[in-house]
Design a protein around this motif. Structure first.
Motif, PDB file in Angstrom:
ATOM      1  N   MET A  21      11.435  95.830  19.854  1.00 52.97           N
ATOM      2  CA  MET A  21      11.198  97.119  19.221  1.00 52.97           C
ATOM      3  C   MET A  21      10.363  96.896  17.955  1.00 52.97           C
ATOM      4  SD  MET A  21      13.820 100.060  17.872  1.00 52.97           S
ATOM      5  CE  MET A  21      14.660 100.111  19.430  1.00 52.97           C
ATOM      6  N   ILE A  22       9.311  97.683  17.789  1.00 54.56           N
ATOM      7  CA  ILE A  22       8.392  97.519  16.675  1.00 54.56           C
ATOM      8  C   ILE A  22       8.254  98.857  15.943  1.00 54.56           C
ATOM      9  CG2 ILE A  22       6.011  96.978  16.050  1.00 54.56           C
ATOM     10  CD1 ILE A  22       5.875  95.241  18.527  1.00 54.56           C
ATOM     11  N   GLY A  23       8.321  98.819  14.610  1.00 56.76           N
ATOM     12  CA  GLY A  23       8.066 100.014  13.813  1.00 56.76           C
ATOM     13  C   GLY A  23       6.600 100.398  13.916  1.00 56.76           C
ATOM     14  N   PHE A  24       6.317 101.699  13.907  1.00 60.62           N
ATOM     15  CA  PHE A  24       4.951 102.159  14.153  1.00 60.62           C
ATOM     16  C   PHE A  24       4.683 103.435  13.388  1.00 60.62           C
ATOM     17  CE2 PHE A  24       1.923 104.634  16.749  1.00 60.62           C
ATOM     18  CZ  PHE A  24       0.880 103.728  16.800  1.00 60.62           C
ATOM     19  N   ASP A  25       3.518 103.502  12.771  1.00 58.98           N
ATOM     20  CA  ASP A  25       3.075 104.731  12.130  1.00 58.98           C
ATOM     21  C   ASP A  25       1.556 104.734  12.077  1.00 58.98           C
ATOM     22  OD1 ASP A  25       3.346 107.224  10.917  1.00 58.98           O
ATOM     23  OD2 ASP A  25       3.056 106.352   8.949  1.00 58.98           O
ATOM     24  N   ILE A  26       0.999 105.898  11.996  1.00 65.50           N
ATOM     25  CA  ILE A  26      -0.446 106.061  11.843  1.00 65.50           C
ATOM     26  C   ILE A  26      -0.669 106.971  10.652  1.00 65.50           C
ATOM     27  CG2 ILE A  26      -2.545 107.012  12.852  1.00 65.50           C
ATOM     28  CD1 ILE A  26      -1.383 106.371  15.593  1.00 65.50           C
ATOM     29  N   ALA A  27      -1.594 106.570   9.778  1.00 61.01           N
ATOM     30  CA  ALA A  27      -1.981 107.403   8.650  1.00 61.01           C
ATOM     31  C   ALA A  27      -3.497 107.527   8.660  1.00 61.01           C
ATOM     32  CB  ALA A  27      -1.507 106.796   7.338  1.00 61.01           C
ATOM     33  N   GLU A  33     -12.522 108.247  -3.307  1.00 66.81           N
ATOM     34  CA  GLU A  33     -11.091 108.451  -3.530  1.00 66.81           C
ATOM     35  C   GLU A  33     -10.497 109.366  -2.469  1.00 66.81           C
ATOM     36  OE1 GLU A  33      -8.247 110.328  -6.997  1.00 66.81           O
ATOM     37  OE2 GLU A  33     -10.100 109.345  -7.571  1.00 66.81           O
ATOM     38  N   ARG A  34      -9.285 109.049  -2.031  1.00 66.42           N
ATOM     39  CA  ARG A  34      -8.618 109.819  -0.988  1.00 66.42           C
ATOM     40  C   ARG A  34      -8.301 111.229  -1.493  1.00 66.42           C
ATOM     41  NH1 ARG A  34      -3.326 107.173   0.890  1.00 66.42           N
ATOM     42  NH2 ARG A  34      -2.554 107.937  -1.073  1.00 66.42           N
ATOM     43  N   LYS A  35      -8.689 112.234  -0.686  1.00 63.26           N
ATOM     44  CA  LYS A  35      -8.357 113.630  -1.000  1.00 63.26           C
ATOM     45  C   LYS A  35      -6.998 114.004  -0.428  1.00 63.26           C
ATOM     46  CE  LYS A  35     -13.117 115.260  -0.729  1.00 63.26           C
ATOM     47  NZ  LYS A  35     -14.005 116.153   0.015  1.00 63.26           N
ATOM     48  N   THR A  36      -6.789 113.662   0.845  1.00 66.14           N
ATOM     49  CA  THR A  36      -5.532 113.961   1.531  1.00 66.14           C
ATOM     50  C   THR A  36      -5.217 112.826   2.488  1.00 66.14           C
ATOM     51  OG1 THR A  36      -6.645 115.172   3.304  1.00 66.14           O
ATOM     52  CG2 THR A  36      -5.822 116.481   1.469  1.00 66.14           C
ATOM     53  N   GLN A  37      -3.975 112.837   2.966  1.00 65.77           N
ATOM     54  CA  GLN A  37      -3.558 111.852   3.964  1.00 65.77           C
ATOM     55  C   GLN A  37      -2.648 112.541   4.970  1.00 65.77           C
ATOM     56  OE1 GLN A  37      -0.594 108.684   3.165  1.00 65.77           O
ATOM     57  NE2 GLN A  37      -2.242 107.277   3.758  1.00 65.77           N
ATOM     58  N   MET A  38      -2.899 112.281   6.251  1.00 66.86           N
ATOM     59  CA  MET A  38      -2.034 112.776   7.316  1.00 66.86           C
ATOM     60  C   MET A  38      -1.289 111.580   7.887  1.00 66.86           C
ATOM     61  SD  MET A  38      -4.675 115.321   9.276  1.00 66.86           S
ATOM     62  CE  MET A  38      -5.948 114.069   9.383  1.00 66.86           C
ATOM     63  N   VAL A  39       0.021 111.716   8.089  1.00 64.94           N
ATOM     64  CA  VAL A  39       0.807 110.636   8.683  1.00 64.94           C
ATOM     65  C   VAL A  39       1.546 111.163   9.899  1.00 64.94           C
ATOM     66  CG1 VAL A  39       1.076 109.293   6.573  1.00 64.94           C
ATOM     67  CG2 VAL A  39       2.743 111.040   7.107  1.00 64.94           C
ATOM     68  N   LEU A  40       1.691 110.295  10.905  1.00 68.23           N
ATOM     69  CA  LEU A  40       2.380 110.687  12.125  1.00 68.23           C
ATOM     70  C   LEU A  40       3.878 110.774  11.886  1.00 68.23           C
ATOM     71  CD1 LEU A  40       2.237 111.259  15.162  1.00 68.23           C
ATOM     72  CD2 LEU A  40       2.354 108.796  15.542  1.00 68.23           C
ATOM     73  N   TYR A  41       4.446 109.764  11.239  1.00 70.94           N
ATOM     74  CA  TYR A  41       5.868 109.734  10.901  1.00 70.94           C
ATOM     75  C   TYR A  41       5.983 109.435   9.411  1.00 70.94           C
ATOM     76  CZ  TYR A  41       6.514 109.046  15.916  1.00 70.94           C
ATOM     77  OH  TYR A  41       6.487 109.181  17.269  1.00 70.94           O
ATOM     78  N   ASP A  66       4.480 107.514   1.289  1.00 64.97           N
ATOM     79  CA  ASP A  66       5.095 106.298   0.752  1.00 64.97           C
ATOM     80  C   ASP A  66       5.427 105.279   1.843  1.00 64.97           C
ATOM     81  OD1 ASP A  66       5.000 107.131  -1.903  1.00 64.97           O
ATOM     82  OD2 ASP A  66       6.915 108.195  -1.726  1.00 64.97           O
ATOM     83  N   ASN A  67       4.880 105.438   3.042  1.00 63.55           N
ATOM     84  CA  ASN A  67       5.194 104.532   4.149  1.00 63.55           C
ATOM     85  C   ASN A  67       4.875 103.078   3.836  1.00 63.55           C
ATOM     86  OD1 ASN A  67       6.259 106.455   5.781  1.00 63.55           O
ATOM     87  ND2 ASN A  67       4.508 106.603   7.142  1.00 63.55           N
ATOM     88  N   TYR A  68       3.913 102.839   2.964  1.00 63.16           N
ATOM     89  CA  TYR A  68       3.560 101.455   2.647  1.00 63.16           C
ATOM     90  C   TYR A  68       4.688 100.729   1.923  1.00 63.16           C
ATOM     91  CZ  TYR A  68       2.744 102.784  -2.217  1.00 63.16           C
ATOM     92  OH  TYR A  68       2.895 103.236  -3.508  1.00 63.16           O
ATOM     93  N   LYS A  69       5.609 101.471   1.311  1.00 65.37           N
ATOM     94  CA  LYS A  69       6.729 100.828   0.629  1.00 65.37           C
ATOM     95  C   LYS A  69       8.093 101.208   1.192  1.00 65.37           C
ATOM     96  CE  LYS A  69       6.671 104.188  -3.146  1.00 65.37           C
ATOM     97  NZ  LYS A  69       6.516 104.374  -4.569  1.00 65.37           N
ATOM     98  N   ASP A  70       8.133 102.148   2.158  1.00 69.37           N
ATOM     99  CA  ASP A  70       9.394 102.545   2.783  1.00 69.37           C
ATOM    100  C   ASP A  70       9.167 102.743   4.275  1.00 69.37           C
ATOM    101  OD1 ASP A  70      11.831 103.556   3.596  1.00 69.37           O
ATOM    102  OD2 ASP A  70      11.618 105.459   2.529  1.00 69.37           O
ATOM    103  N   THR A  71       9.462 101.719   5.046  1.00 67.65           N
ATOM    104  CA  THR A  71       9.216 101.776   6.496  1.00 67.65           C
ATOM    105  C   THR A  71      10.399 102.332   7.277  1.00 67.65           C
ATOM    106  OG1 THR A  71      10.000  99.504   6.786  1.00 67.65           O
ATOM    107  CG2 THR A  71       7.639  99.805   6.360  1.00 67.65           C
ATOM    108  N   SER A  72      11.435 102.790   6.573  1.00 66.67           N
ATOM    109  CA  SER A  72      12.637 103.259   7.268  1.00 66.67           C
ATOM    110  C   SER A  72      12.406 104.534   8.071  1.00 66.67           C
ATOM    111  CB  SER A  72      13.772 103.486   6.263  1.00 66.67           C
ATOM    112  OG  SER A  72      13.473 104.581   5.404  1.00 66.67           O
ATOM    113  N   VAL A  73      11.357 105.272   7.785  1.00 69.06           N
ATOM    114  CA  VAL A  73      11.099 106.531   8.489  1.00 69.06           C
ATOM    115  C   VAL A  73       9.983 106.403   9.533  1.00 69.06           C
ATOM    116  CG1 VAL A  73      11.985 108.016   6.667  1.00 69.06           C
ATOM    117  CG2 VAL A  73       9.618 107.288   6.587  1.00 69.06           C
TER     118      VAL A  73
END
Length: 76
Positions: A34-40, A49-57, A61-68
């Motif tokens: 089982m592997i954790g997975f997300d797309i941003a 500079e980033r204006k917005t970010q869309m994340v799948l899950y 803060d996914n780069y520092k909290d992979t629990s979600v």
């Protein structure tokens, strides 16, 4: 994960975007792993500079909290 062989490409279509990727896994992963997975996806004009970010899950803060992150299981 073999980072040298991992590749992603994307292109704009009439209805949005298509993103394709290839992740080469090393031998430490087996069927049933089982592997954790997300797309941003960042919105930044011309690499600025980033204006917005869309994340799948999760959140921006996914780069520092992979629990979600989502999970996927490898099968043969």
């Amino acid at each position: 994960i073999n980072r040298n062989s991992t590749k992603f490409v994307g292109r704009k279509t009439e209805k949005g975007y298509i993103i394709e990727g290839r992740i080469v896994l090393d031998s430490m992963f087996r069927s049933g792993s089982m592997i954790g997975f997300d797309i941003a996806v960042d919105d930044s004009d011309k690499g600025g500079e980033r204006k917005t970010q869309m994340v799948l899950y999760g959140t921006v803060d996914n780069y520092k909290d992979t629990s979600v992150w989502g999970r996927f299981v490898l099968i043969e």
